[in-house]
Each structure stands twice: as structure tokens, then as C-alpha cells.
Write an enzyme that holds these catalytic residues in place. Sequence first.
Site, mmCIF file in Angstrom:
data_model
loop_
_atom_site.group_PDB
_atom_site.id
_atom_site.type_symbol
_atom_site.label_atom_id
_atom_site.label_comp_id
_atom_site.label_asym_id
_atom_site.label_seq_id
_atom_site.Cartn_x
_atom_site.Cartn_y
_atom_site.Cartn_z
ATOM 1 N N HIS A 63 5.308 22.899 3.889
ATOM 2 C CA HIS A 63 4.799 21.637 4.453
ATOM 3 C C HIS A 63 5.080 20.438 3.550
ATOM 4 O O HIS A 63 4.753 19.303 3.887
ATOM 5 C CB HIS A 63 3.298 21.715 4.763
ATOM 6 N N HIS A 92 4.056 15.763 -5.014
ATOM 7 C CA HIS A 92 4.726 16.164 -3.769
ATOM 8 C C HIS A 92 4.917 14.931 -2.898
ATOM 9 O O HIS A 92 4.424 13.842 -3.235
ATOM 10 C CB HIS A 92 3.887 17.225 -3.027
ATOM 11 N N HIS A 94 5.491 13.094 1.261
ATOM 12 C CA HIS A 94 5.352 13.089 2.722
ATOM 13 C C HIS A 94 6.385 12.089 3.234
ATOM 14 O O HIS A 94 6.573 11.036 2.604
ATOM 15 C CB HIS A 94 3.954 12.639 3.146
ATOM 16 N N HIS A 117 2.685 11.629 -3.873
ATOM 17 C CA HIS A 117 1.326 11.887 -4.382
ATOM 18 C C HIS A 117 1.370 12.625 -5.717
ATOM 19 O O HIS A 117 1.935 13.714 -5.808
ATOM 20 C CB HIS A 117 0.544 12.729 -3.367
ATOM 21 N N THR A 200 -5.280 15.389 2.291
ATOM 22 C CA THR A 200 -4.755 14.998 3.612
ATOM 23 C C THR A 200 -4.160 16.192 4.364
ATOM 24 O O THR A 200 -3.610 16.036 5.453
ATOM 25 C CB THR A 200 -3.643 13.923 3.483
ATOM 26 N N THR A 201 -4.261 17.379 3.736
ATOM 27 C CA THR A 201 -3.868 18.606 4.438
ATOM 28 C C THR A 201 -5.034 19.588 4.329
ATOM 29 O O THR A 201 -5.882 19.441 3.427
ATOM 30 C CB THR A 201 -2.641 19.282 3.790
HETATM 31 C C1 LIG Z 1 -7.737 27.150 -0.724
HETATM 32 O O1 LIG Z 1 -7.780 26.103 -1.648
HETATM 33 C C2 LIG Z 1 -6.814 25.159 -1.549
HETATM 34 C C3 LIG Z 1 -6.972 24.026 -2.331
HETATM 35 C C4 LIG Z 1 -6.033 23.034 -2.306
HETATM 36 C C5 LIG Z 1 -4.899 23.146 -1.503
HETATM 37 C C6 LIG Z 1 -4.732 24.266 -0.685
HETATM 38 C C7 LIG Z 1 -3.617 24.376 0.155
HETATM 39 C C8 LIG Z 1 -2.699 23.334 0.161
HETATM 40 C C9 LIG Z 1 -2.862 22.249 -0.662
HETATM 41 N N1 LIG Z 1 -3.925 22.185 -1.493
HETATM 42 C C10 LIG Z 1 -4.032 21.092 -2.336
HETATM 43 O O2 LIG Z 1 -4.375 21.317 -3.484
HETATM 44 C C11 LIG Z 1 -3.697 19.712 -1.937
HETATM 45 C C12 LIG Z 1 -3.692 19.341 -0.592
HETATM 46 C C13 LIG Z 1 -3.415 17.995 -0.249
HETATM 47 C C14 LIG Z 1 -3.163 17.069 -1.253
HETATM 48 S S1 LIG Z 1 -2.858 15.413 -0.839
HETATM 49 N N2 LIG Z 1 -1.735 15.331 0.274
HETATM 50 O O3 LIG Z 1 -2.405 14.771 -2.060
HETATM 51 O O4 LIG Z 1 -4.105 14.918 -0.291
HETATM 52 C C15 LIG Z 1 -3.192 17.453 -2.592
HETATM 53 C C16 LIG Z 1 -3.458 18.789 -2.924
HETATM 54 C C17 LIG Z 1 -5.705 25.302 -0.732
HETATM 55 ZN ZN LIG Z 2 -0.013 14.540 -0.273
#
Ligand SMILES: COc1ccc2c(ccc[n+]2C(=O)c2ccc(S(N)(=O)=O)cc2)c1
Ligand SMILES: [Zn+2]
Length: 258
Positions: A63, A92, A94, A117, A200-201
Site C-alpha cells: 500500500h 513512506h 502517498h 510522511h 491515515t491507514t
Molecule cells: C497492528 O499495528 C499496526 C500499527 C501501525 C501500522 C500497522 C499497519 C500499517 C501501518 N502502520 C503504521 O505504523 C502507520 C500507518 C499509517 C501511517 S501515516 N500514513 O503516516 O498516518 C504511519 C504509520 C499496524
Molecule cells: Zn502516510
Amino acid sequence: MAPWGYEKDNGPAHWHKDCPIANGKNQSPIDLINGEVKYDSGLKPLTAKYVPFSDAKFLNNGHSVQFQPSAGNGSELTGGPLAVKYNFEQFHFHWGNNDTEGSEHRVDGKMYPAELHFVHWNSTNPSFKDAVGSGGPNGLAVLGFFLKVGAENAALKPITDLIPKVKDAGTSVTVPSNFDMQAILPATLTDYYTYDGSLTTPPLAECVKWIVFKQPLEVSAAQMEAFRSVINRDGKPMGGNYRPPCPLHDRAVKTSFK
Ligand SMILES: COc1ccc2c(ccc[n+]2C(=O)c2ccc(S(N)(=O)=O)cc2)c1
Ligand SMILES: [Zn+2]
């Protein structure tokens, strides 16, 4: 439900089924509306100190494409709205399939072609995962940089040059140890929006202090095209891997600039 993604059958409108917090009051991204933000003279400059990593991977996780060190190395973020030191975890991207879409945050409704990000976690926690689950908006600090098409970005070139090697989901490549992450950042980290939000995911945890910079970074059209060649788990172009803006509810967006 099929694993989450950004397609019609597993995209943002479906995420609430596995992650009810999707309809929470502190979700991200948001539309940063300049007429509604509030200047905060108490916001200090941010300081990011990134030490070159000897063992980091650049990977396609289905993703996004992500720079992921194997372990911490003292790279950290302090200052700005942050009360304590945050450890660097990963960065990463988007992006969209054309230059009119791709960023997660928007400014007065405008989307940029991509958003970068830098993810950091509150160092008072034992680990990144504990920080995500620590409750409240101070678990993570994410720096958001808009990307716009212009001059080639020499600092990001070592990363965009690796994209063809991680075209397929689940692939990764080692990043040369002389990669200088610090060079990606503007010399001074001033002029940013900051607000309390979420990942945001999925899992969409409401654990993020967001810091989104007003000044976009530039990448060349060729560098943008490299992102658009990346494939997701369904074998489709990954472009469009952005969540639409969420309601602000009763949150305030502060700015470090007037
Ligand atoms: C089960 O525990 C998790 C914890 C975090 C997970 C994740 C799966 C994907 C991304 N993450 C992330 O760490 C993550 C997700 C989104 C973002 S964002 N796009 O920067 O908001 C940053 C970091 C699972
Ligand atoms: Zn992100």
C-alpha cells in the site's frame, strides 16, 4: 473483508468495518483551511537529527513504498509542538495517478501530486508499537511534506532510483549506507500546520501529532513517474493510495506562521 486497500471494494469507505475508529473525532488526513487555522507564537522550531543508517530497506508493502531501518540509531525529532524526544521509525509516500491528486492533506481544498510522511514515536515508550497503542495524540509525530512537480530532487534521487527494484508488492531492496536522509529536509523546519490526528491507514489509531509543512518539496516529472510505476497486491498501479479528508470536529489547527 478483503485486506484493506484503496480500490472500490476495500477502500477508505470500507475501513470502518474492521476499524470503527475510522468514524472517530480525531481522524486524519484533513483539509487545512487557512481561514480557520490559528497562529501560535508559542510553537518552537523543530529539530530533526537523522544519522545515516547502516542497514535499511526500501520496500513495497502493498500500500506504499517505505524506507525502513532495521533498528533505531539515535535519529530523532524534537521541538515544535513536541514535549519530548521522538525516535525516527520510517518514511513512506502517498501519490496519485496524475498531477491533480495524490496528497492526503489538502490546503484550502487543493491536493498536491504526492505527500511524504516521516514517522517518529514518543521515546518515553518502550517500542513503536507501544507508542501506537499508548492512547492520546502524543504516541507518534508524523512530518508531512507535500511534493510538487518541478526540479529533480537530488536528496530523494537515491530513493526514487530504487523504485523500479520494488515495483511488485512484497519486494524490498537494501538502501546504500551513504544515503543521507537529512538532506531531504529543508534547512530550517519552519512554517508548518499542526493538529492532533490519526494514522491515515488502518489501524487508524488516534495517536498522531501531525506536523504538515506549508512549503512543498519539488520532485521531477521523471521521479513522479517512478512512483506511478509501482504495483499493489492486486497487480494494479498503487497510485491513488491516499485517504480523503476527514471531518475536523472540534479540533484546532495551529500554525507556526502568520
Ligand atoms: C497492528 O499495528 C499496526 C500499527 C501501525 C501500522 C500497522 C499497519 C500499517 C501501518 N502502520 C503504521 O505504523 C502507520 C500507518 C499509517 C501511517 S501515516 N500514513 O503516516 O498516518 C504511519 C504509520 C499496524
Ligand atoms: Zn502516510
